[in-house]
Design an enzyme around this catalytic site. Sequence first.
Site, PDB file in Angstrom:
ATOM      1  N   LYS A  41      -1.158 -17.231   6.548  1.00  0.00           N
ATOM      2  CA  LYS A  41      -0.431 -16.477   7.571  1.00  0.00           C
ATOM      3  C   LYS A  41       0.354 -17.354   8.556  1.00  0.00           C
ATOM      4  O   LYS A  41       1.481 -17.706   8.267  1.00  0.00           O
ATOM      5  CB  LYS A  41      -1.398 -15.510   8.249  1.00  0.00           C
TER       6      LYS A  41
ATOM      7  N   ASP B 198     -12.951 -17.735   5.770  1.00  0.00           N
ATOM      8  CA  ASP B 198     -11.581 -17.283   5.537  1.00  0.00           C
ATOM      9  C   ASP B 198     -10.908 -17.180   6.905  1.00  0.00           C
ATOM     10  O   ASP B 198     -11.117 -16.226   7.638  1.00  0.00           O
ATOM     11  CB  ASP B 198     -11.605 -15.942   4.802  1.00  0.00           C
TER      12      ASP B 198
ATOM     13  N   TYR C 258     -12.132  -8.417   4.924  1.00  0.00           N
ATOM     14  CA  TYR C 258     -10.921  -8.351   4.097  1.00  0.00           C
ATOM     15  C   TYR C 258     -10.572  -9.772   3.663  1.00  0.00           C
ATOM     16  O   TYR C 258     -10.498 -10.680   4.503  1.00  0.00           O
ATOM     17  CB  TYR C 258      -9.737  -7.739   4.860  1.00  0.00           C
TER      18      TYR C 258
ATOM     19  N   TYR D 200       0.826  -1.214   0.000  1.00  0.00           N
ATOM     20  CA  TYR D 200       0.000   0.000   0.000  1.00  0.00           C
ATOM     21  C   TYR D 200       0.856   1.260   0.000  1.00  0.00           C
ATOM     22  O   TYR D 200       0.555   2.217   0.699  1.00  0.00           O
ATOM     23  CB  TYR D 200      -0.962  -0.009   1.198  1.00  0.00           C
TER      24      TYR D 200
HETATM   25  C1  LIG Z   1      -3.985 -11.582   4.987  1.00  0.00           C
HETATM   26  C2  LIG Z   1      -5.327 -12.082   4.625  1.00  0.00           C
HETATM   27  C3  LIG Z   1      -5.614 -12.498   3.311  1.00  0.00           C
HETATM   28  C4  LIG Z   1      -4.610 -12.404   2.188  1.00  0.00           C
HETATM   29  O1  LIG Z   1      -3.479 -13.189   2.393  1.00  0.00           O
HETATM   30  P1  LIG Z   1      -2.121 -12.851   1.608  1.00  0.00           P
HETATM   31  O2  LIG Z   1      -1.187 -13.949   1.991  1.00  0.00           O
HETATM   32  O3  LIG Z   1      -1.687 -11.500   2.093  1.00  0.00           O
HETATM   33  O4  LIG Z   1      -2.447 -12.835   0.157  1.00  0.00           O
HETATM   34  C5  LIG Z   1      -6.888 -12.971   3.057  1.00  0.00           C
HETATM   35  N1  LIG Z   1      -7.815 -13.052   4.024  1.00  0.00           N
HETATM   36  C6  LIG Z   1      -7.569 -12.679   5.296  1.00  0.00           C
HETATM   37  C7  LIG Z   1      -8.645 -12.808   6.338  1.00  0.00           C
HETATM   38  C8  LIG Z   1      -6.319 -12.164   5.638  1.00  0.00           C
HETATM   39  O5  LIG Z   1      -6.094 -11.763   6.896  1.00  0.00           O
END
Ligand SMILES: *Cc1c(COP(=O)(O)O)cnc(C)c1O
Length: 439
Positions: free
Chosen positions: A283, A254, A153, A21
Site C-alpha cells: 500500500k 501483515d 483481511y 467487488y
Molecule cells: C490491502 C491489503 C492486502 C492486499 O493487498 P493488495 O495490494 O490489495 O493485494 C493484504 N493485507 C492487508 C492487511 C491489506 O490491507
Amino acid sequence: MGPVDAAQLLDLDRAHVWHPYGPMPGTVRPFLVESAAGVRLRLAEPVGGHDELIDGMSSWWAAIHGYRHPELDAAVRGQLDSMSHVMFGGLTHRPAVELASRLVELTPEPLQHVFLADSGSVSVEVALKMCLQYWQSVGRPEKRRVLTWRGGYHGDTFHPMSVCDPEGGMHQLWGGVLPRQLFAAEPPAGYDAPADPEYVAHLADLIERHAGELAAVIVEPVVQGAGGMRFHSPDYLTALRELCDAHDVLLVFDEIATGFGRTGELFAADHAGVSPDVMCLGKALTGGYLTMAATLCTSRIAEGISRGEVPVLAHGPTFMGNPLAAAVANASIDLLLRQDWRTEVKRLESTLHTALAPCAQQPGVADVRVLGAIGVVQLAAPVDMAAATAAAAEHGVWLRPFRDLIYTMPPYISTDRDVAAIGRAVTAAAVASAAASAS
Ligand SMILES: *Cc1c(COP(=O)(O)O)cnc(C)c1O
C-alpha cells in the site's frame, strides 16, 4: 477508437470493466476522475456541486503524501530516463537494492531478507510460502496449517483468502477450495484496553494444541483493516510472540495497511516492540504511485529454505522489483523520514478526534474510534452506500464505506481544514445512511 466523452467512457466502463467487488455490468456509476493533485481528486463531471473532492481514503491507505507530489513525480521521471523495467532473474539494479536495504534498516532488526512482490496479496502468498517451505526444508512437512484470529483481511488470492475472516471473506463460497486454517476469536477491541488474560489463554490453548501442525500465525498488528477496522492492544502481539517462540511456530505480521506511520508508529509492530519472523509491506510503500509490496524474513527462515531439498524460494513474478516502483518507493520513504511524520500523524489523530466527535451523538451510530491517522464510524446497520457516498460528495469529500463502516485515512499532508471537512462529510454520510435505512 476515437476520442470519447465522459458519458461514453462511463457507458464503456459499465459494459466492460470490472471494479473491486463489483457485479457485471456495474450497477453503481463510479465517479470519473480526470486528475488528482495534493489531497484533491478532480472530476470530469461535478458531483454534489463539486469539481473536486478531498480524498478521505488515500486511495486505500496508499497515497500518504497526496497526489502529484513533485519529488515523487521527479523520482518516476528520473527512473524512466534510465529504464522502466528489466527482469529480476539474473539481473539486479540500484533502485531495488537500495529499497531492500532501506526496508531492512527500518524494520525490526531480525528481518534481514526482502522479497519484492507486485501486490499485497502476492506478498502474503510469499510470506505463507516462506513459512511452509521453511518447515518442509527442515524436515517437518506436517507443519503446514496457519492460525489467525477472526476479523482479519490478508488479500484476495486463495491462500490469503483462507486466512481472511471466514464471514467477511465469504468462505461459504469456497468450501472445499480453500485450505482449512485455524481461527481464534476476534481480539478484544480497544487499543488502550488492557490485555484480557482469558483471551490470551484462548490463544495459548489453540497454539499449544495445534503446534505440531502449525506452520505460522498470521495477523494484522494493532489494526484490522478491511476485515472490520478494529483496533486491539499491542499486548496481544507480545503474547503471540511468546507463544510462537514457546511452541516453535513462525509469526507473520501483515503490515500492508499499517506500515509507514499510519498508526502512529512507523510499523504497528513497534507499538509492542516485538519482531515477527516475516513481515508484509505494501500500500503506502510507493506513496500510492505504483503497485509493489515486500515480504521480509529472518535469516533463520532464509537459511532453512536454502538448505532444503529444493534449496530456493520458489517464487518469481515477471515484474519483480520493478525499477519505477522501487524508485518511487525510495523517494516516498525519503520524504516520509525527512519530515516529522510522528508529529504530523499525531496532529491528524487529534484533528480526527475533534472532527468525528459530533458523529457519536447521531442516531444509528454504534461507535466512533480513532487511532493514528485512521478514523472510523461504525453504524448500527449496514451502510446505505449510495446515500452515504452522495452525502459525503455534497460535502466535497470522497469516502468509500463498506459493511457497517464509514471510515477515513487521509493523506498525511491533509490540513486541519481538510480533516474538518472530512469529519463533516463522515457525519453527513452517517446521518444520510441511517435516514435511508429507516425509510
Ligand atoms: C490491502 C491489503 C492486502 C492486499 O493487498 P493488495 O495490494 O490489495 O493485494 C493484504 N493485507 C492487508 C492487511 C491489506 O490491507
